[in-house]
Design a protein around this motif. Sequence first.
Motif, short mmCIF file in Angstrom:
data_model
loop_
_atom_site.label_atom_id
_atom_site.label_comp_id
_atom_site.label_asym_id
_atom_site.label_seq_id
_atom_site.Cartn_x
_atom_site.Cartn_y
_atom_site.Cartn_z
N LYS A 349 0.80 -1.22 0.00
CA LYS A 349 0.00 0.00 0.00
C LYS A 349 0.84 1.27 0.00
N VAL A 350 2.14 1.14 -0.15
CA VAL A 350 2.98 2.34 -0.24
C VAL A 350 2.57 3.15 -1.47
N THR A 351 2.40 4.45 -1.29
CA THR A 351 2.05 5.33 -2.41
C THR A 351 3.09 6.42 -2.64
N GLU A 352 4.00 6.59 -1.68
CA GLU A 352 5.05 7.60 -1.81
C GLU A 352 6.39 7.01 -1.41
N PHE A 353 7.42 7.41 -2.11
CA PHE A 353 8.77 6.93 -1.85
C PHE A 353 9.68 8.12 -1.59
N PRO A 354 10.83 7.92 -0.93
CA PRO A 354 11.76 9.04 -0.72
C PRO A 354 12.12 9.72 -2.03
N GLN A 412 2.64 -1.46 14.06
CA GLN A 412 2.25 -0.07 13.81
C GLN A 412 1.33 0.03 12.59
N TYR A 413 1.66 -0.74 11.57
CA TYR A 413 0.89 -0.70 10.33
C TYR A 413 -0.54 -1.21 10.56
N GLU A 414 -0.66 -2.31 11.28
CA GLU A 414 -1.97 -2.90 11.53
C GLU A 414 -2.80 -2.04 12.46
N LYS A 415 -2.17 -1.45 13.48
CA LYS A 415 -2.91 -0.57 14.40
C LYS A 415 -3.46 0.65 13.68
N ALA A 416 -2.77 1.08 12.63
CA ALA A 416 -3.22 2.24 11.86
C ALA A 416 -4.23 1.86 10.78
N GLY A 417 -4.60 0.58 10.72
CA GLY A 417 -5.57 0.13 9.73
C GLY A 417 -4.97 -0.16 8.37
N LYS A 418 -3.66 -0.41 8.34
CA LYS A 418 -2.95 -0.74 7.09
C LYS A 418 -3.19 0.33 6.02
N ASP A 419 -3.11 1.58 6.43
CA ASP A 419 -3.35 2.66 5.49
C ASP A 419 -2.05 3.07 4.80
N SER A 420 -2.18 3.76 3.67
CA SER A 420 -1.02 4.15 2.87
C SER A 420 -0.13 5.14 3.60
N LYS A 421 -0.73 6.05 4.37
CA LYS A 421 0.07 7.05 5.08
C LYS A 421 1.06 6.38 6.01
N THR A 422 0.61 5.37 6.74
CA THR A 422 1.50 4.67 7.67
C THR A 422 2.52 3.83 6.91
N ALA A 423 2.08 3.18 5.83
CA ALA A 423 3.02 2.41 5.00
C ALA A 423 4.11 3.32 4.45
N ASN A 424 3.72 4.50 3.98
CA ASN A 424 4.70 5.46 3.45
C ASN A 424 5.73 5.85 4.51
N ALA A 425 5.23 6.13 5.73
CA ALA A 425 6.12 6.58 6.80
C ALA A 425 7.08 5.47 7.23
N LEU A 426 6.54 4.28 7.44
CA LEU A 426 7.37 3.16 7.92
C LEU A 426 8.41 2.75 6.88
N CYS A 427 7.95 2.50 5.66
CA CYS A 427 8.86 2.03 4.61
C CYS A 427 9.79 3.14 4.15
N GLY A 428 9.25 4.36 4.08
CA GLY A 428 10.07 5.49 3.67
C GLY A 428 11.20 5.78 4.63
N ASP A 429 10.94 5.62 5.93
CA ASP A 429 11.98 5.83 6.93
C ASP A 429 13.12 4.82 6.76
N LYS A 430 12.76 3.56 6.56
CA LYS A 430 13.79 2.53 6.36
C LYS A 430 14.60 2.81 5.10
N ALA A 431 13.91 3.17 4.02
CA ALA A 431 14.60 3.41 2.75
C ALA A 431 15.52 4.62 2.85
N GLN A 432 15.03 5.70 3.50
CA GLN A 432 15.85 6.91 3.60
C GLN A 432 17.12 6.66 4.42
N LYS A 433 17.00 5.90 5.49
CA LYS A 433 18.18 5.58 6.29
C LYS A 433 19.20 4.80 5.47
N ALA A 434 18.73 3.90 4.61
CA ALA A 434 19.64 3.15 3.76
C ALA A 434 20.29 4.04 2.71
N LEU A 435 19.51 4.97 2.14
CA LEU A 435 20.06 5.91 1.17
C LEU A 435 21.15 6.76 1.80
#
Length: 465
Positions: A349-354, A412-435
């Motif tokens: 459900k990610v809709t935005e990337f770094p 965190q994702y499930e508590k937020a209802g598996k919404d895109s905003k939370t997916a973006n934040a969680l996955c985006g944070d991991k990706a940005q740290k790797a970048l």
Amino acid sequence: MKEKNGKACTTFIAGRKVTTDGSRIFGRTDDSHGLTVKTMVSVPPLDRKGPWTYVDGDNQLRVELPGKSCGFICAPSAKPAPGAPSWDESIINEHHVCLTATETIYANAAALAADPYVDNGLEEGSMPTLVMPYITTALEGVERLGKLMAEHGSAESNAVVFADDQEIWYMEMYTGHQWVAIRFPEDKYAVIANDGMLDTVDVTDTANVKCSPDLVKLAKEHGFLKEEAGKIHIAHTYGAAHRDYSQLRVWAGHKKFSPSVTGDYDVNTTYDMMLEPDKKISLNDVMELFRYRYEDTPYNVNLHEKNRAIGINRTAQAHIFWLRDNKPQIMWVALANPEMSIFLPFYGKVTEFPAAYNLLTNEYNPDNAYFKFRRLSALAVQNRSGYGSKVRNFWHEMELDLIKDVPNMDSQYEKAGKDSKTANALCGDKAQKALDAADKLFNEVFTDFMLSTLTDGGSDATGIS
């Protein structure tokens, strides 16, 4: 220029009963010659208010498509030529259907003489675009792709993997119109390397096997049918001759996961497609498989450069689908050569990337995500045992931490209802740290590289130059 030139990938599939956590795991290295720049993209659902015609700018294939399509995330080419296919090599759509496409395979001359390729037929670059936005299950994917082959033919030989929340289907397409797919068993794994791997198949077992209507008839009428125990042997009937380029990778995968039943390498051996591992396979094991250069075998590619490794410099991206029952699907993606890159987790459900993923260019740009990993890899492979080892070890530890943190992400994702905003934040944070880590590592490795060049001229005993 058509991107297909030089394509040569390695695919892995594992059922629930052979993995350490009961998940299903499959993925592929997307290998290509040259700098094939990849990125991550979210494609929204669309409603065009009526059918529309897709045109493949590479070969002028024209296909009428439904007006409504579902959303998906994918790892496409960053900036394909105008009108060219987008090469959406790995996809999760909104119905939880996953696809890796494609593994290039080869048909034999007799099969192609009986059923030639269609010049303006389906090809790898367009195949995901024509299928994934319009299906809700893995089986629907097989059936839709088979229907498109019947209507338009295929321009090449390919293998693909579809999966959903319940099952995995593996499909091989050999000639202009002949294909076969199987429901992948839960108690096996497979390593596939640019050859058709299906052996004897019972085409009457329609619950577990799907195929083109004339698969057996065509081969029989043209005299190239090969059978065992009254069943068609697919690879022997339609596949090309064995070659080291493919066989060595299959053997190495078997040697890695099933050493007790894997003998010495022999290019003339028809290796079984599906095996049971000696011990259960973890997600990290698959990540390491996609980096494997046979370092612990006589075929070590670091010493014998002509051997074809699984982990190679010209991988554009590698991806692994981690399908856990009753948990969110995750696609792990490593841009550039995974040997010196890192697999990063993305929910469907990610809709935005770094921002680095949104910089679409085929020219070197240090701010582009692909080039952040590619430039680091380009340096690291110059000295695999030195600063290359430093890079690989750093990413390995970070990957283990990422895998360990997935339950926290899930919570965190499930508590937020598996919404895109939370997916973006969680996955985006991991990706940005790797970048950010890739930039830091590059600076360190480039400094090491520069120091390694300051060795000429010598010095006297006083150190005065």
